[in-house]
Design a protein around this motif. Structure first.
Motif, PDB file in Angstrom:
ATOM      1  N   ASP A 152       0.849  -1.233  -0.064  1.00 23.62           N
ATOM      2  CA  ASP A 152       0.033  -0.018  -0.015  1.00 23.62           C
ATOM      3  C   ASP A 152       0.936   1.211   0.099  1.00 23.62           C
ATOM      4  OD1 ASP A 152       0.931  -0.513   2.537  1.00 23.62           O
ATOM      5  OD2 ASP A 152      -0.846   0.104   3.582  1.00 23.62           O
ATOM      6  N   SER A 153       2.094   1.244  -0.426  1.00 21.80           N
ATOM      7  CA  SER A 153       2.854   2.427  -0.447  1.00 21.80           C
ATOM      8  C   SER A 153       2.364   3.265  -1.701  1.00 21.80           C
ATOM      9  CB  SER A 153       4.540   1.936  -0.748  1.00 21.80           C
ATOM     10  OG  SER A 153       5.009   1.201   0.234  1.00 21.80           O
ATOM     11  N   ASP A 154       2.511   4.651  -1.139  1.00 24.18           N
ATOM     12  CA  ASP A 154       2.518   5.535  -2.076  1.00 24.18           C
ATOM     13  C   ASP A 154       3.449   5.850  -3.242  1.00 24.18           C
ATOM     14  OD1 ASP A 154       4.301   6.944  -0.842  1.00 24.18           O
ATOM     15  OD2 ASP A 154       2.806   8.691  -0.195  1.00 24.18           O
ATOM     16  N   VAL A 155       3.609   6.669  -4.221  1.00 25.22           N
ATOM     17  CA  VAL A 155       4.516   6.813  -5.162  1.00 25.22           C
ATOM     18  C   VAL A 155       5.075   8.219  -4.838  1.00 25.22           C
ATOM     19  CG1 VAL A 155       5.093   6.673  -7.483  1.00 25.22           C
ATOM     20  CG2 VAL A 155       3.771   4.932  -6.781  1.00 25.22           C
ATOM     21  N   ASP A 156       6.157   8.342  -4.563  1.00 20.56           N
ATOM     22  CA  ASP A 156       6.712   9.506  -4.326  1.00 20.56           C
ATOM     23  C   ASP A 156       7.580   9.975  -5.502  1.00 20.56           C
ATOM     24  OD1 ASP A 156       5.926   9.528  -1.663  1.00 20.56           O
ATOM     25  OD2 ASP A 156       7.658   8.393  -0.796  1.00 20.56           O
ATOM     26  N   LEU A 157       7.489  10.960  -6.256  1.00 22.50           N
ATOM     27  CA  LEU A 157       8.057  11.371  -7.332  1.00 22.50           C
ATOM     28  C   LEU A 157       8.622  12.708  -7.068  1.00 22.50           C
ATOM     29  CD1 LEU A 157       5.185  10.816 -10.168  1.00 22.50           C
ATOM     30  CD2 LEU A 157       7.240   9.435  -9.529  1.00 22.50           C
ATOM     31  N   ARG A 158      10.013  12.981  -7.298  1.00 17.71           N
ATOM     32  CA  ARG A 158      10.607  14.065  -7.032  1.00 17.71           C
ATOM     33  C   ARG A 158      11.320  14.606  -8.216  1.00 17.71           C
ATOM     34  NH1 ARG A 158       7.343  13.572  -3.703  1.00 17.71           N
ATOM     35  NH2 ARG A 158       7.834  13.395  -1.573  1.00 17.71           N
ATOM     36  N   GLY A 159      11.522  15.969  -8.271  1.00 19.65           N
ATOM     37  CA  GLY A 159      12.435  16.545  -9.547  1.00 19.65           C
ATOM     38  C   GLY A 159      12.511  17.705  -9.841  1.00 19.65           C
ATOM     39  N   GLU A 215       6.595  36.760  -5.803  1.00 21.24           N
ATOM     40  CA  GLU A 215       7.626  35.748  -5.231  1.00 21.24           C
ATOM     41  C   GLU A 215       7.448  34.522  -6.220  1.00 21.24           C
ATOM     42  OE1 GLU A 215       9.835  35.221  -2.854  1.00 21.24           O
ATOM     43  OE2 GLU A 215       9.411  37.547  -2.483  1.00 21.24           O
ATOM     44  N   PRO A 216       8.576  33.975  -6.694  1.00 13.99           N
ATOM     45  CA  PRO A 216       8.425  32.882  -7.400  1.00 13.99           C
ATOM     46  C   PRO A 216       8.036  31.646  -7.004  1.00 13.99           C
ATOM     47  CG  PRO A 216      10.710  33.282  -6.932  1.00 13.99           C
ATOM     48  CD  PRO A 216      10.036  34.288  -6.393  1.00 13.99           C
ATOM     49  N   GLU A 217       7.252  30.843  -7.683  1.00 11.88           N
ATOM     50  CA  GLU A 217       6.767  29.559  -7.060  1.00 11.88           C
ATOM     51  C   GLU A 217       8.147  28.418  -7.510  1.00 11.88           C
ATOM     52  OE1 GLU A 217       2.910  26.833  -7.376  1.00 11.88           O
ATOM     53  OE2 GLU A 217       3.383  27.884  -9.127  1.00 11.88           O
ATOM     54  N   GLU A 218       9.059  28.512  -6.429  1.00  8.35           N
ATOM     55  CA  GLU A 218      10.165  27.555  -6.520  1.00  8.35           C
ATOM     56  C   GLU A 218       9.745  26.270  -6.414  1.00  8.35           C
ATOM     57  OE1 GLU A 218      14.223  29.941  -5.763  1.00  8.35           O
ATOM     58  OE2 GLU A 218      12.998  30.302  -4.089  1.00  8.35           O
ATOM     59  N   THR A 219       8.881  25.869  -5.365  1.00  8.49           N
ATOM     60  CA  THR A 219       8.581  24.674  -4.916  1.00  8.49           C
ATOM     61  C   THR A 219       7.129  24.270  -5.465  1.00  8.49           C
ATOM     62  OG1 THR A 219      10.095  24.437  -3.303  1.00  8.49           O
ATOM     63  CG2 THR A 219       8.535  22.791  -3.197  1.00  8.49           C
ATOM     64  N   ARG A 220       6.752  23.222  -6.354  1.00  7.48           N
ATOM     65  CA  ARG A 220       5.619  22.838  -6.424  1.00  7.48           C
ATOM     66  C   ARG A 220       5.119  21.476  -5.986  1.00  7.48           C
ATOM     67  NH1 ARG A 220       2.655  24.801 -10.462  1.00  7.48           N
ATOM     68  NH2 ARG A 220       1.852  22.828 -11.256  1.00  7.48           N
ATOM     69  N   SER A 221       3.929  21.201  -5.669  1.00  5.41           N
ATOM     70  CA  SER A 221       3.619  19.965  -5.121  1.00  5.41           C
ATOM     71  C   SER A 221       2.159  19.584  -5.366  1.00  5.41           C
ATOM     72  CB  SER A 221       3.739  19.761  -3.648  1.00  5.41           C
ATOM     73  OG  SER A 221       3.038  20.690  -2.802  1.00  5.41           O
ATOM     74  N   ARG A 222       1.829  18.318  -5.677  1.00  7.63           N
ATOM     75  CA  ARG A 222       0.628  17.964  -5.939  1.00  7.63           C
ATOM     76  C   ARG A 222       0.510  16.429  -5.659  1.00  7.63           C
ATOM     77  NH1 ARG A 222      -0.781  15.856 -11.327  1.00  7.63           N
ATOM     78  NH2 ARG A 222       1.166  16.083 -12.892  1.00  7.63           N
ATOM     79  N   MET A 266      -0.387   9.245  -5.342  1.00  6.02           N
ATOM     80  CA  MET A 266       0.686   9.745  -6.182  1.00  6.02           C
ATOM     81  C   MET A 266       1.282  11.102  -5.421  1.00  6.02           C
ATOM     82  SD  MET A 266       0.974   7.485  -8.634  1.00  6.02           S
ATOM     83  CE  MET A 266       1.974   7.806  -9.789  1.00  6.02           C
ATOM     84  N   ASP A 267       2.613  11.329  -5.314  1.00  4.48           N
ATOM     85  CA  ASP A 267       2.909  12.673  -4.708  1.00  4.48           C
ATOM     86  C   ASP A 267       4.143  13.142  -5.593  1.00  4.48           C
ATOM     87  OD1 ASP A 267       3.907  14.302  -3.069  1.00  4.48           O
ATOM     88  OD2 ASP A 267       4.761  13.150  -1.571  1.00  4.48           O
ATOM     89  N   LEU A 268       4.026  14.256  -6.280  1.00  6.57           N
ATOM     90  CA  LEU A 268       5.091  14.880  -7.066  1.00  6.57           C
ATOM     91  C   LEU A 268       5.295  16.275  -6.474  1.00  6.57           C
ATOM     92  CD1 LEU A 268       6.581  15.154  -9.588  1.00  6.57           C
ATOM     93  CD2 LEU A 268       4.766  16.039 -10.857  1.00  6.57           C
ATOM     94  N   VAL A 269       6.674  16.150  -6.101  1.00 13.02           N
ATOM     95  CA  VAL A 269       7.483  17.657  -5.662  1.00 13.02           C
ATOM     96  C   VAL A 269       8.393  17.919  -6.607  1.00 13.02           C
ATOM     97  CG1 VAL A 269       8.244  18.688  -3.674  1.00 13.02           C
ATOM     98  CG2 VAL A 269       6.657  17.099  -3.215  1.00 13.02           C
ATOM     99  N   THR A 270       8.429  19.118  -7.016  1.00 12.32           N
ATOM    100  CA  THR A 270       9.445  19.553  -7.663  1.00 12.32           C
ATOM    101  C   THR A 270      10.091  21.021  -7.248  1.00 12.32           C
ATOM    102  OG1 THR A 270       8.223  20.742  -9.508  1.00 12.32           O
ATOM    103  CG2 THR A 270       8.828  18.242  -9.969  1.00 12.32           C
ATOM    104  N   HIS A 271      11.300  21.232  -7.567  1.00 13.39           N
ATOM    105  CA  HIS A 271      11.920  22.591  -7.203  1.00 13.39           C
ATOM    106  C   HIS A 271      12.390  23.084  -8.421  1.00 13.39           C
ATOM    107  CE1 HIS A 271      11.918  21.472  -2.904  1.00 13.39           C
ATOM    108  NE2 HIS A 271      12.841  20.495  -3.148  1.00 13.39           N
ATOM    109  N   ASP A 272      12.432  24.539  -8.351  1.00 14.34           N
ATOM    110  CA  ASP A 272      13.059  25.135  -9.555  1.00 14.34           C
ATOM    111  C   ASP A 272      14.372  24.706  -9.441  1.00 14.34           C
ATOM    112  OD1 ASP A 272      13.513  27.219 -11.703  1.00 14.34           O
ATOM    113  OD2 ASP A 272      14.617  28.089 -10.206  1.00 14.34           O
TER     114      ASP A 272
END
Length: 269
Positions: A46-53, A67-74, A83-89
């Motif tokens: 039952d693990s979720d999927v952690d996407l990073r980038g 202020e720039p949106e340097e970190t986005r997550s959804r 599903m969990d996606l977190v990205t940084h500029d």
């Protein structure tokens, strides 16, 4: 997209292709990889999927007043999988790379690649230049946090995270390699004999109890690995400060200017 479906499948991911997941992002993605339990080698059913980038903001977002949106997550549900996606500029991510932050380096160097690009390959090539002896502090601190969580909850997950962090830190200090996959670390660092069984037990549930674990024995094992990490840090050949600042600065500038140039070209068509 260059998604490595074989590696994703071998890691126990419950989906066949994560490429479409990142294709609709607001800003261009330079890379996206799988992190978390799948990267660490002990996912559960039952693990979720952690996407990073890393994404690349338009230059105007960094030059204007807002202020720039340097970190986005959804987060979203895909076929019953969280599903969990977190990205940084790119600029923020590189600044994190230049700190003793093993977490972002694990994301960058994850072999579970969903999306890649030429700048991603450059970042990977430059990663060794940012490794320092101070990365031991990151893994020591992360292990302490997870151990306290284990003591409070009695769950197996934070116990495995504790051992994983310590073994990754020891291996990094000794070899200069960032390796987050716990089963692989067992072949490289002397580890408690109980770990293979704990990894197998974790497969059944993400938040299951650490049944049958002798807490006093586990505490002694953790304390012993802390001493090994201390000794590995004292003996490491890694420098005290990162050496890749200039090359990373040039990469950030080139990537941003390249995006500006590409935007002008597209606008002129």
């Amino acid at each position: 997209m260059n998604t490595d479906l074989t590696r994703l499948s071998e890691a126990g991911l419950p989906v066949t292709d994560l490429g479409p997941v990142v294709s609709g992002e607001l800003h261009p993605l330079l890379f996206a990889t799988v992190s978390g339990a799948h990267l660490y080698g002990f996912p559960s059913k039952d693990s979720d999927v952690d996407l990073r980038g890393v994404h690349l903001l338009p230059a105007a977002d960094l030059l204007g007043l807002r202020e720039p949106e340097e970190t986005r997550s959804r987060m979203w549900d895909q076929g019953g999988v969280e599903m969990d996606l977190v990205t940084h500029d790119l600029r923020k991510f590189v600044r994190l790379m230049l700190k003793p932050n093993g977490y972002v380096l694990e994301q960058l160097l994850s072999p579970l690649v969903v999306h890649t690009s030429a700048p991603h390959a450059e970042l990977v090539a430059l990663a060794p230049a940012v490794l320092t002896s101070n990365h031991a502090h990151h893994y020591r601190g992360f292990a302490n946090t997870q151990w306290r969580l284990f003591e409070r909850t009695g769950e197996l997950k934070p116990l495995l995270y504790t051992f994983r962090a310590l073994l990754t830190g020891i291996h990094l200090m000794r070899s200069g390699e960032v390796l987050a996959h716990l089963p692989s670390l067992l072949d490289r660092v002397a580890a408690p004999a109980s770990l293979p069984g704990l990894i197998a037990a974790k497969a059944e549930a993400e938040h299951g109890a650490a049944e049958g674990v002798d807490r006093a024995e586990a505490a002694a094992d953790v304390e012993s690995l802390h001493r090994v990490l201390d000794a590995a840090q004292a003996d490491t050949a890694l420098p005290d400060a990162p050496e890749g600042t200039d090359a990373l600065h040039e990469l950030v500038v080139r990537a941003r200017l390249g995006a500006v140039s590409a935007g002008r070209t597209a606008g002129g068509r």
